[in-house]
Design a protein around this motif. Structure first.
Motif, short mmCIF file in Angstrom:
data_model
loop_
_atom_site.label_atom_id
_atom_site.label_comp_id
_atom_site.label_asym_id
_atom_site.label_seq_id
_atom_site.Cartn_x
_atom_site.Cartn_y
_atom_site.Cartn_z
N LEU A 1 0.81 -1.23 0.00
CA LEU A 1 0.00 0.00 0.00
C LEU A 1 0.85 1.28 0.00
O LEU A 1 0.33 2.35 -0.30
N LYS B 1 -18.34 8.44 -9.04
CA LYS B 1 -17.65 8.53 -7.74
C LYS B 1 -17.40 7.12 -7.20
O LYS B 1 -18.11 6.18 -7.53
N SER C 1 -10.11 4.88 0.24
CA SER C 1 -8.73 4.42 0.35
C SER C 1 -8.10 4.86 1.68
O SER C 1 -7.28 4.15 2.25
N LEU C 2 -8.54 6.04 2.17
CA LEU C 2 -7.94 6.56 3.42
C LEU C 2 -8.15 5.60 4.59
O LEU C 2 -7.32 5.51 5.48
N SER D 1 -5.39 3.20 5.27
CA SER D 1 -4.06 3.72 5.66
C SER D 1 -3.46 2.94 6.82
O SER D 1 -2.26 2.65 6.83
N THR D 2 -4.30 2.62 7.80
CA THR D 2 -3.77 1.97 9.01
C THR D 2 -3.18 0.59 8.70
O THR D 2 -2.40 0.07 9.50
N MET E 1 -1.00 0.07 6.65
CA MET E 1 0.43 0.26 6.36
C MET E 1 1.27 0.22 7.62
O MET E 1 2.48 0.18 7.58
N ARG E 2 0.57 0.30 8.78
CA ARG E 2 1.29 0.36 10.06
C ARG E 2 2.11 -0.89 10.32
O ARG E 2 1.70 -1.99 9.95
N TRP F 1 -12.65 -2.32 -1.23
CA TRP F 1 -12.10 -1.17 -1.98
C TRP F 1 -11.95 -1.52 -3.46
O TRP F 1 -12.34 -0.75 -4.33
N GLN G 1 -18.96 20.14 -4.68
CA GLN G 1 -19.36 18.85 -4.08
C GLN G 1 -18.13 18.00 -3.78
O GLN G 1 -18.00 17.45 -2.68
N GLN G 2 -17.21 17.93 -4.75
CA GLN G 2 -16.00 17.13 -4.55
C GLN G 2 -15.16 17.67 -3.40
O GLN G 2 -14.64 16.93 -2.58
N GLU H 1 -13.67 14.08 4.32
CA GLU H 1 -13.09 12.74 4.46
C GLU H 1 -11.66 12.84 4.99
O GLU H 1 -11.26 12.09 5.89
N ALA I 1 -10.28 11.64 8.61
CA ALA I 1 -9.18 10.66 8.68
C ALA I 1 -8.06 11.19 9.56
O ALA I 1 -7.52 10.45 10.40
N PHE J 1 -6.72 9.37 12.94
CA PHE J 1 -5.32 8.95 13.14
C PHE J 1 -4.77 9.52 14.44
O PHE J 1 -4.02 8.87 15.16
N PHE K 1 0.28 9.48 10.75
CA PHE K 1 -0.03 9.72 9.33
C PHE K 1 -0.16 11.23 9.11
O PHE K 1 -0.70 11.93 9.97
N VAL L 1 -2.07 13.60 6.59
CA VAL L 1 -3.06 13.63 5.51
C VAL L 1 -2.99 14.98 4.83
O VAL L 1 -3.11 16.02 5.49
N LYS M 1 -2.72 10.91 -1.07
CA LYS M 1 -3.49 11.67 -0.07
C LYS M 1 -2.80 11.63 1.29
O LYS M 1 -3.01 12.50 2.12
N VAL M 2 -2.05 10.57 1.54
CA VAL M 2 -1.57 10.36 2.91
C VAL M 2 -0.17 9.74 2.88
O VAL M 2 0.18 9.04 1.93
N PHE N 1 -2.07 6.25 -2.05
CA PHE N 1 -3.46 6.43 -2.50
C PHE N 1 -3.66 7.67 -3.39
O PHE N 1 -4.31 8.64 -3.01
#
Lengths: 474, 475
Positions: free
Chosen positions: A132, A282, A288-289, A292-293, A295-296, A355, B46-47, B54, B58, B62, B83, B85, B104-105, B118
């Motif tokens: 990841l 969409k 995906s976020l 993330s964990t 990857m820990r 996912w 909207q995006q 989000e 996140a 974290f 993390f 973000v 993103k992260v 990601f």
């Protein structure tokens, strides 16, 4: 028939005399040639890098095998032997290469290859810690996209077709030839059709020259079924654009207006519609976020209870590994951590699968709308044929996950049998087999049929417009 | 006197506005573009809302995970990691820039500097390569095309109808005629641009951000006004010099195609071919080879660690490390961390240099191609360009070093030699400040694109020169 041939030959002569058009075609061929060399260079680079990594990994693997013969009476020899024989060490120090193998056509349509990882180096550590984490990339270059043959054919070929066709009828009108044509035996509508046929054949010839050059200069020359299908898809795309141009031209307007309308259609079909389709689709139901964990670093709670819990859970999946007696085996703690890794990856697997499924669903939703965008349709068709689409990427990920299970058991097999690794284990080193990408004939035929229907509809309306009466009225 | 001179200009501009407005092609294009702008604005809002929420959620999650982790050894807590973000900038609703291609992260852990994970583009299919719908895309691509369609016959039509000779015979100079046409068309273009300006102003007022956005919004408005003015001026000049409407429209369309499609893609691909990025395996292997030569934080028996031990024993006048006033293992851990950070600095600097060389190709191409200059400046102003990402990456890396140092410090000061059962309390985790990102100032954000900004000025000076030297007897 003779008249048709005469018009056709006349068009050949006129094309040869029109320096602007000849230069336009040559310019297009030069751009196509550049795109072919770019695509080949990208794939050659990936292949040579993969080979270099494979060689390096192979050397390390051979060193491990050789270490089994080390003289354990010497401290250095003992250390070498243990690094190769102790499964608790081997599980994390012995790496396996899982690399994709682009299809020969991939250099013509690089698709999503640049945004996905070309290979992974795996050991028995958690799969997601190893897969990841991001790749080295230049985001600006990624955004600009690949200058491959698919881009040239999907984006630029319609512009060449527009340049060749926008004034087919209007030029005759503006030069005062149209009234003379009307007086002749041969209907002007038929003349226009022959002119368009000539241009379609010319565009197909240009595409064939470029594609053949690409097929023959590929590291493994390509002359199979996929090459034929590639040519067919591009010729259908050409046909559609000629049909659209025929429709525009059939309204018998001025050259300038035709040029504007044609460009407007190009902008609509190649820029606006694909961009809008992309904007509305969409990713639903997964983020995906939230992964993330995964990857820990996998740290177990530092207690015997946690160790035993992990093993108990693991034994539910592999009851045959439950020790026969209650004495703690030599590798008890290492087994506990391996069990913990297995359990956590098993739990994470569902999250990652959700996912991937969300990505797949999104791609399917987009595909449903592709009939309104022949450019995006053709682009995806070419990527599908070249095995560089999102589905191919997901298939590779799935294969990597399956391979990781073999990687996990390579050393853990000996670990749970409470024994050292031996030559027999090393004789069974798992080797990654990239997924075999199959062309889905039904899917391809459906997409092509959509384009042919659209082309057919344009031709029917154009033929109606090109009737003698309509032209006279105009 | 000056007002008298302005009167014909006003009349010409007014006449031009009416002529263009009566043109059905222009009205149809204006309606379509306005609708697309509206769609892009709604999609962008909207995006932005969805993605920003989000990412914010996140980041909070974290942080909670960090605070609520079980008591554990500080170095193991460091390996639990944090993390960073990447937050969305409010102006990304206008120009998404490279957002789809930067991760993103990033996972922050000891001993390693990870790449971002990601990228949204990984989740998309091939249609993503056609671009994302945004107001910036419409202004950069489609507005110039609309300008081409509405301006190509500005002079040719007058010439073909004989009006041009009439105007010149009445003493109207080419410069005045050009300025009148330019002003009339620019008023209409600005009217079309107005909804974008209002939306940007609204974003500026209603979206809370770490830094004031007014300067960025103002510069964006100026940038796009200048870009569109350049397009209008160039189209009018081509129309003035072209023999007929067909030549004018074909020349302008060729220019548009080369500048917006071919040149940007070629510049990026040429940069990539000339300066290829290292492979991740060889990059990681080179880092590993350098780190091995230094201090291994996990191995106090390592040669450099032994030398460090000797030095510390001498410094504190003790004969064994257990008599040191701190945990030697914690000290070595931090020394190893600092060494590996230096190694990463060297290798990442090389990587950034290669990336800069790749991108420089496009930046230089921006001198001859105003589209590229606008493209880059717009992303920079919206905080969605490569250098904004790099800025974030640097702050995330600084935070990684900070929190790992905090953990190693706790290990050094509060645990004893060989005691890996020591557990840091929740207070230790609480004392690690959360990661917060401070975006660069406008000046810093624009600095890498000075060449592109200068190219604008050069283009305007050239156009001004060509217009002022225009000879109506020839044109």
């Amino acid at each position: 028939m003779r008249s048709t041939f005469a018009v056709f030959m006349h068009e050949c002569i006129l094309f040869g005399r029109n320096r602007l058009q000849v230069w336009g075609v040559l310019f297009f061929i030069v751009i196509g040639g550049y795109s072919i060399s770019y695509g080949h260079a990208e794939i050659a680079r990936e292949n040579s890098r993969r080979q270099a990594v494979a060689d390096s990994i192979r050397q390390t693997q051979l060193a491990h095998v050789a270490a089994l013969q080390a003289d354990t009476l010497q401290p250095a020899g003992k250390y070498r032997y243990e690094t190769a024989a102790l499964p608790s060490l081997v599980r994390f120090s012995f790496h396996f290469l899982a690399a994709r193998k682009p299809l020969p056509l991939a250099s013509l349509a690089l698709g999503q290859l640049d945004v996905t990882a070309p290979y992974y180096l795996l050991n028995a550590q958690s799969l997601y810690i190893q897969t990841l984490k991001g790749e080295i990339a230049n985001p600006f270059q990624l955004k600009a996209g690949n200058f491959d043959l698919a881009f040239v054919l999907v984006y630029l070929l319609p512009l060449l077709i527009i340049a060749l066709c926008f004034d087919v009828l209007s030029a005759e009108k503006e030069a005062g030839i149209l009234p003379l044509l009307r007086m002749g035996r041969y209907p002007p509508g038929s003349v226009v059709l022959v002119k368009f046929s000539f241009r379609w054949l010319l565009a197909c010839a240009v595409v064939a020259i470029l594609s053949l050059a690409a097929f023959l200069t590929a590291p493994i020359p390509l002359l199979g079924m996929s090459a034929v299908l590639w040519m067919f898809i591009v010729c259908v795309y050409c046909l559609l654009w000629h049909a659209l141009l025929l429709l525009i031209v059939s309204f018998n307007r001025s050259s300038a207006l035709n040029a504007m309308l044609s460009l407007g259609v190009w902008v609509l079909l190649v820029v606006v519609v694909p961009v809008t389709i992309q904007a509305q689709s969409k990713l639903r139901g997964a983020s995906s976020l939230s992964l993330s964990t995964l990857m820990r670093s996998r740290n177990m709670e530092e207690s015997s209870t946690a160790m035993q819990q992990a093993l108990n859970q693991f034994y539910q999946y592999y009851p045959h590994l439950i020790p026969a007696d209650s004495t703690r085996p030599a590798f008890y703690y290492f087994q506990g951590y391996s069990a913990f890794l297995y359990n956590t990856d098993r739990e994470a697997q569902q999250q990652v699968a959700a996912w991937y499924q969300a990505i797949r669903n999104r791609a399917q939703r987009t595909e449903r709308l592709l009939f309104i965008s022949p450019a995006a349709n053709t682009f995806l068709l070419l990527n599908h044929l070249a095995g560089t689409d999102v589905q191919a990427g997901l298939a590779f990920q799935q294969q990597v996950a399956a391979f990781h299970r073999q990687v996990f058991w390579f050393a853990n097999n000996a670990l749970f049998q409470n024994r050292y690794m031996n030559a027999a284990d090393y004789a069974r080193i798992p080797v990654f087999e990239p997924p075999v990408m199959q062309v889905q004939p039904g899917w391809v035929a459906g997409r092509l049929l959509q384009m042919l229907l659209m082309a057919g509809a344009c031709v029917v309306v154009a033929l109606y417009q090109l009737q003698e009466k309509k032209l006279t009225h105009a | 006197m000056a007002l008298q001179k302005l009167y014909p200009l006003k009349a010409l501009a007014h006449k031009e506005m009416i002529t263009v407005w009566r043109d059905n092609t222009f009205r149809a294009a204006a309606i379509v573009l306005s609708l697309l702008l509206l769609a892009a604005a709604l999609t962008g809002i909207q995006q932005y809302r969805q993605e920003a929420q989000e990412r914010e959620a996140a980041a909070q999650q974290f942080r909670q995970q960090w605070l609520q982790q079980h008591p554990k050894h500080p170095h193991i807590a460091a390996h639990f990691g944090n993390f960073a973000v990447m937050p969305l900038t409010a102006l990304s609703l206008f120009d998404q820039g490279l957002n789809a291609y930067t991760g993103k992260v990033v996972y922050l852990e000891p001993h390693k500097q990870n790449e971002f994970s990601f990228k949204p583009s990984e989740e998309q299919d091939g249609t993503a390569r056609f671009g994302g719908l945004s107001m910036a895309l419409l202004l950069q691509w489609l507005f110039p095309l609309m300008i081409v369609f509405s301006c190509f016959n500005a002079f040719t039509a007058e010439r073909e109808s004989g009006n041009l000779k009439l105007l010149y015979s009445q003493g109207v100079s080419f410069t005045l005629l050009f300025t009148g046409k330019f002003a009339g068309r620019m008023v209409l273009i600005l009217l079309l641009l107005l909804p974008c300006i209002l939306l940007l102003a609204g974003a500026c007022l209603f979206i809370p951000t770490a830094q004031p956005m007014a300067a960025r919004v103002l510069l964006l408005v100026l940038l796009y006004t200048g870009y569109l003015a350049l397009c209008v001026a160039l189209s009018l000049l081509v129309s003035a010099h072209a023999g007929n409407g067909r030549t004018a429209v074909l020349s302008l369309l060729l220019l548009w195609m080369v500048s917006t499609i071919l040149l940007p893609k070629w510049a990026a691909s040429a940069g990539n071919n000339l300066y290829p990025l290292p492979d991740k395996y060889e990059f990681a292997a080179a880092i590993r080879a350098d780190i091995i030569q230094g201090i291994d934080g996990h191995n106090p028996q390592n040669a450099r660690a032994l030398a460090l031990r000797k030095q510390l024993l001498q410094q504190y006048g003790v004969d064994t490390i257990s008599k040191l006033p701190f945990n030697f293992e914690g000290y070595v851990m931090q020394a190893g961390e600092e060494y590996s950070s230096k190694v990463y600095d060297v290798h990442f600097a090389r990587l950034q240099h290669t990336l800069a060389l790749q991108n420089r190709f496009t930046q230089w191409a921006g001198i001859i191609n105003p589209y590229l200059a606008v493209h880059q400046l717009s992303m920079a102003l919206c905080g969605t360009d490569y250098y904004s990402h790099l800025h974030f990456q640097q702050q995330a890396e600084a935070y990684r070093r900070y929190f790992v140092q905090q953990m190693n410090g706790d290990m050094k000061d509060h645990s004893v030699l060989g005691d890996w059962d020591y557990k840091a309390s929740a207070t230790v985790f609480n004392n690690v400040r959360p990661f917060s990102y401070t975006p660069p100032s406008v000046a810093v954000a624009l600095r890498p694109y000075a060449t592109g900004a200068c190219s604008f000025l050069i283009w305007f000076i050239i156009l001004l020169g060509v217009v002022s030297s225009g000879n109506h007897t020839k044109l």
